[in-house]
Scaffold this motif. Structure first.
Motif, PDB file in Angstrom:
ATOM      1  N   GLU A 186       0.897  -1.164   0.000  1.00 46.22           N
ATOM      2  CA  GLU A 186       0.000   0.000   0.000  1.00 46.22           C
ATOM      3  C   GLU A 186       0.919   1.192   0.000  1.00 46.22           C
ATOM      4  OE1 GLU A 186      -1.312   3.543   1.155  1.00 46.22           O
ATOM      5  OE2 GLU A 186      -0.219   2.447   2.692  1.00 46.22           O
ATOM      6  N   THR A 241      -2.282   6.413  -5.699  1.00 44.42           N
ATOM      7  CA  THR A 241      -2.365   5.377  -4.677  1.00 44.42           C
ATOM      8  C   THR A 241      -2.377   4.003  -5.336  1.00 44.42           C
ATOM      9  OG1 THR A 241      -3.556   6.839  -3.187  1.00 44.42           O
ATOM     10  CG2 THR A 241      -3.738   4.483  -2.759  1.00 44.42           C
ATOM     11  N   LEU A 276      -2.281  -0.273  -4.481  1.00 43.63           N
ATOM     12  CA  LEU A 276      -2.514  -1.319  -3.485  1.00 43.63           C
ATOM     13  C   LEU A 276      -2.552  -2.645  -4.207  1.00 43.63           C
ATOM     14  CD1 LEU A 276      -3.394  -2.255  -0.589  1.00 43.63           C
ATOM     15  CD2 LEU A 276      -5.741  -1.971  -1.381  1.00 43.63           C
TER      16      LEU A 276
END
Length: 189
Positions: A118, A134, A136
């Motif tokens: 993450e 972002t 993940l």
């Protein structure tokens, strides 16, 4: 007095029934123009090198937690680390820094050396300055190419989606330090 109460109650009921804000208080459809989005998305390719430094006098990643079986596990299962890794334009750590990778990674596979990652890519350069992406996903350490999804972003990358291809450029097995080439393909407005 009773008549005033009944008129007041009727007025309140009518406001509740016909007020569009109350009927859609949780969600509503909006147009892109209401929040300043253009109609067409762009596709950008970003390439940089992440330097994960766990040894020496100035590491950029630290182990912050372990599980009861981490030390006896062949994969380090249950180890959790936090990172603030530099992103450079070339594999050399002294090349221009374009951002940082800030986040967590955890040894999450009991049978293979693979981590759950993450992280936020925080950019400092040019038109992406102040924007983030972002990521993940699962990173199989010894796979030649690792693919992770881009979940979103901020700034220029608001409403972003896409994927990351990561390739290990250099891995020092004695120290654990790594240089990883990242290629990001990202849709954004």
């Amino acid at each position: 007095m009773a008549r005033t109460r009944s008129i007041s109650a009727l007025f309140t009921a009518l406001l509740f029934l016909f007020n569009p804000i109350n009927s859609n208080a949780f969600s509503r459809q909006i147009s892109r123009s209401e929040i300043g989005l253009p109609k067409k998305q762009k596709l950008s390719h970003l390439r940089f090198f992440l330097h994960d430094i766990v040894s020496g006098p100035t590491p950029t990643a630290y182990e912050i937690a372990t599980s009861p079986i981490t030390n006896s596990s062949l994969t380090g299962f249950g180890s959790l680390s936090i990172m603030d890794d530099p992103l450079t334009i070339e594999p050399n750590i002294s090349s221009r820094i374009v951002g940082r990778a800030q986040g967590l990674y955890a040894a999450a596979d009991m049978n293979r050396l693979a981590i759950l990652m993450e992280m936020n890519f925080v950019f400092f350069e040019g038109k992406f300055n102040g924007s983030t992406l972002t990521v993940l996903g699962r990173n199989d350490i010894f796979a030649s190419v690792k693919e992770l999804p881009i979940l979103g972003g901020s700034g220029v990358f608001r409403f972003a989606s896409g994927y990351v291809l990561a390739r290990t450029h250099e891995l020092n097995v004695s120290t654990g330090d790594a240089v990883v080439e990242y290629n990001l393909y990202v849709f954004h407005y």
